[in-house]
Design a protein around this motif. Sequence first.
Motif, PDB file in Angstrom:
ATOM      1  N   TYR A 324      -0.521   3.821   0.175  1.00 49.47           N
ATOM      2  CA  TYR A 324       0.504   3.784  -0.862  1.00 49.47           C
ATOM      3  C   TYR A 324       1.044   2.366  -1.048  1.00 49.47           C
ATOM      4  CZ  TYR A 324       4.072   5.642  -3.958  1.00 49.47           C
ATOM      5  OH  TYR A 324       4.845   5.911  -5.059  1.00 49.47           O
ATOM      6  N   ARG A 328       0.827  -0.076  -4.498  1.00 46.89           N
ATOM      7  CA  ARG A 328       2.017  -0.675  -5.110  1.00 46.89           C
ATOM      8  C   ARG A 328       1.980  -2.201  -5.062  1.00 46.89           C
ATOM      9  NH1 ARG A 328       1.924   3.892  -5.621  1.00 46.89           N
ATOM     10  NH2 ARG A 328       1.179   3.072  -7.590  1.00 46.89           N
ATOM     11  N   GLU A 523       6.625  10.364  -2.472  1.00 49.54           N
ATOM     12  CA  GLU A 523       6.888  11.420  -3.465  1.00 49.54           C
ATOM     13  C   GLU A 523       8.117  11.071  -4.313  1.00 49.54           C
ATOM     14  OE1 GLU A 523       4.487  12.843  -0.175  1.00 49.54           O
ATOM     15  OE2 GLU A 523       6.471  11.890  -0.219  1.00 49.54           O
ATOM     16  N   ASP A 526       7.036   8.448  -6.834  1.00 48.80           N
ATOM     17  CA  ASP A 526       6.177   9.004  -7.873  1.00 48.80           C
ATOM     18  C   ASP A 526       6.968   9.870  -8.853  1.00 48.80           C
ATOM     19  OD1 ASP A 526       4.003   7.751  -6.784  1.00 48.80           O
ATOM     20  OD2 ASP A 526       3.288   9.513  -5.680  1.00 48.80           O
ATOM     21  N   PRO A 529       8.866   7.245 -12.091  1.00 54.58           N
ATOM     22  CA  PRO A 529       7.891   6.207 -12.447  1.00 54.58           C
ATOM     23  C   PRO A 529       8.534   4.894 -12.874  1.00 54.58           C
ATOM     24  CG  PRO A 529       7.893   8.008 -14.050  1.00 54.58           C
ATOM     25  CD  PRO A 529       8.676   8.484 -12.880  1.00 54.58           C
ATOM     26  N   ARG A 532       9.373   3.165  -9.641  1.00 58.95           N
ATOM     27  CA  ARG A 532       8.130   2.700  -9.014  1.00 58.95           C
ATOM     28  C   ARG A 532       7.604   1.462  -9.733  1.00 58.95           C
ATOM     29  NH1 ARG A 532       3.625   6.974  -9.580  1.00 58.95           N
ATOM     30  NH2 ARG A 532       3.621   6.061 -11.679  1.00 58.95           N
TER      31      ARG A 532
END
Length: 642
Positions: A324, A328, A523, A526, A529, A532
Amino acid sequence: MPAIPALLRPRPLVLTLCSALLASAVAAPPALADPTPQAKSWKVSGPPGSPTAVVALDPTDGRPTLAVRRGDRTVLEPSPVGLVTERADFTKELTFTGRSDRKVAGSYTSTTGKSERRTVDMTESRFRFRTAAGARVDLVTRVARDGVAYRYVLPRDEGDVLSEASAFTLPTGTDAVIGKYRPDNELLFSRYASATQPTTGTYMMQALFNTPGGQALIAESDVNGSYSGAHLTHEEGSPTYKVALWNDEPVQVPDGSALTTPWRAVITGDLATVTESTFVDDLAPPSRVRDTSWIKPGPALWTWLAGGKEAGQSLEAQKKYVDYAAERGWPYEVVDAGWYYKPGEWDVIDPDWQTNNWMPELVRYAAAKGVKIQVWLHYTLLTDPAEREKWLSTLERWGVKGVKIDFMDSESQERMRWYDDVLEATARHHLMVNFHGSTIPKGLQRTWPQVMTFEGVGGEEKRTNTAEHLAALPFTRNVIGSMDFTPGAFHRPYRPNVNSDAGELGLTVLYESGIQNLAGTPESYDARPEARRYLEQLPARWEHTRLLTGDPGRSAVLARQAPDGRWFIGGTFAGAAQTVDVPMRLGSGRWLVETVTDGPSGLVRAPHVVRGGDTLAVPVIADGGFAAVACRWWQGRTSCDS
C-alpha cells in the motif's frame, strides 16, 4: 488573545558550501558603549528589529535579573537569574566585574523542520560576576531578531548544581497557552485569559504568553548529558514561572570540571515570527554528522493504529502495508511493537531474534518495491553498550533505515546521557531516529540531523485531545522542532475532529515532522479518495513555512512550501462552524488553490484562482479544518498535480 494575522517579511537566504561550514563563525561587533564595573544595568541589542535584553543587579542585595523589551513595551519584567552550587550561591550578593561582546553569525542546513536553509545573526554578551568570597560565574546572553537567550558558565571546582533561580516574570495584561508537565510531555495545552490563572503546579517549558510587548514562547536549547532537562513551576496568582530541574535532583559536575548550562530562551515577536522561528535550533551546537547524504525525511505508513499488535507479528500483514505504501509513493513503512517478541507473546523477547526473524525478508521485499523499513524498539534494549551495539549493528546489516525508540519517560541527567550515547551510535550505524515517550527537541535535530522527529506531544493515540489542543500545538510544541503527532487516522473514533475529515487531512501539513507517520488504515484512505489523493502528493521535506492566520488555542492556518514550489496548506479550528478568510501570502502573481473541505457526503475538492495577497474564503464545520495545495496558475490549468 485576539486573532493576529501573520505579517510575512522576506528573509534573505544566502547559502554556499563554505557558508554552511561557517555556521558558528564569529566576528567582533562594532564597539559598544560599555558601562563601568560600577554600573547596575546593561542593555544587549541585536540586529535591527530585535528585542532588547536588560541585565541588572539589584543595588541593595546584588541579585541579578534579566528583562526583555521591544521598543518601549515589556515582554519580560526583570526576572531572576542565577544558580546555586555546592560551593557558591550565584543568586545574590554578586559584583559585576566586566563584559565582552561578539557577533555570532553564519548559516546551516537542516534535514528536517520548517525550512532547509537557516541563517544565524545574533549579538552575544558575556557578563562576568563574582561573589564576596571570590567565586565566579558568567552570564552569557544572546539576542536575535526572534529571541533572547541566556546560559551560565562556571569555572572549575564549583561543585554540583543544586538549583537555578532562573524564572520568567510576565507583565500585567499577559494571557497564556500552556500545558501541565509530565515526563513524556504528552499532556494537553489550554488557553488562559491571564498568565496568573493556571493553578499551582508544574508546566511544560514550551509555554506561550501573549504579552504587551509581543508573543513570548519559553524554551531551552543545547541540553545534553551534562545537565538535566527542565520544566516550569507556577503558583496560582503569580506572574512568575520558575525553571525547575528534574525531580529537584542536583546536576552532577565531575570534580575539577567547568560547566556550561543549557540555554534558557524566550522566542519573541509577533505571532508569525514566533511560529516560523528556528531560534531553538540556531542556539544549538552544529551538526556532529559530517555526511548526511543517507538521511532522507519523508512520509511513512505507520501500522500501529492501523493494525495493532497482531500486525506487528505478521510478515504477511506487513507485506500488505508495504504494498500500500508503494502504491501511494510513500517512501517508508514503520513496523511497531511485536516484531522481535516470541510469537503470540507481547513482553518476551525471542532469544533467537537475530537468526529466527522475518524482518530481513520484509526489508528485501520492501526494497524491491521502493519502500524502506523502520522498526520500533523499547529503549531498555539500548541501555547496555554491548546490547546496544548488537541491536543497531544487526538492523544496519539487515538494511533497516530507521528506529522508533520508545518509553524513555524521563528528562533526568542520566537519561540525557543515554540520549548522547544513542545519538552517537545511531549516527554511526546510519539509522534515522524517531523518539517516543521522550523529551522534546531542545535543538537536538541540528546537532544530530538523523533525528527525524520526537513525540513529546499529546498525539493521535490519545483519547482525550481537544480542538483547543490541536489549535495550540502549531504555536507551542511544534515551534521548537519536529512533532510526531501521527495524523491521518480517519478511522479513530476518539479524535476531536472526528466529524471533520478535512481537518484531519490538514493536520498532515499543519504539524511538521521529518517522518510524517500516517496513522490510518488503507481501508480508511480508500474510502476517502480525495484524502488519499492529497496524501500521495505530500513532499519529503519543506523549503519554507508561513503562518497565514491564527489565534492560539482557537485557530491555525500554516502554509509550507515543497521543493517543487507548490504550497501545501493546513488549517484547524476550535468552535462553531464558520467561513474563514485566509490571506494567500504565497507570493505575487496568480495561484491555483485547490481546497479540500467537508461536504454533506464527504470531502469536496474545489479549485480557486487567486492573486498573491488576496483573501480566500474557506468553509469549515464545527471543530473542523481544511487542507489545500497551491501552485502557479496558467490559462487552462485546473489541477496542481498536472
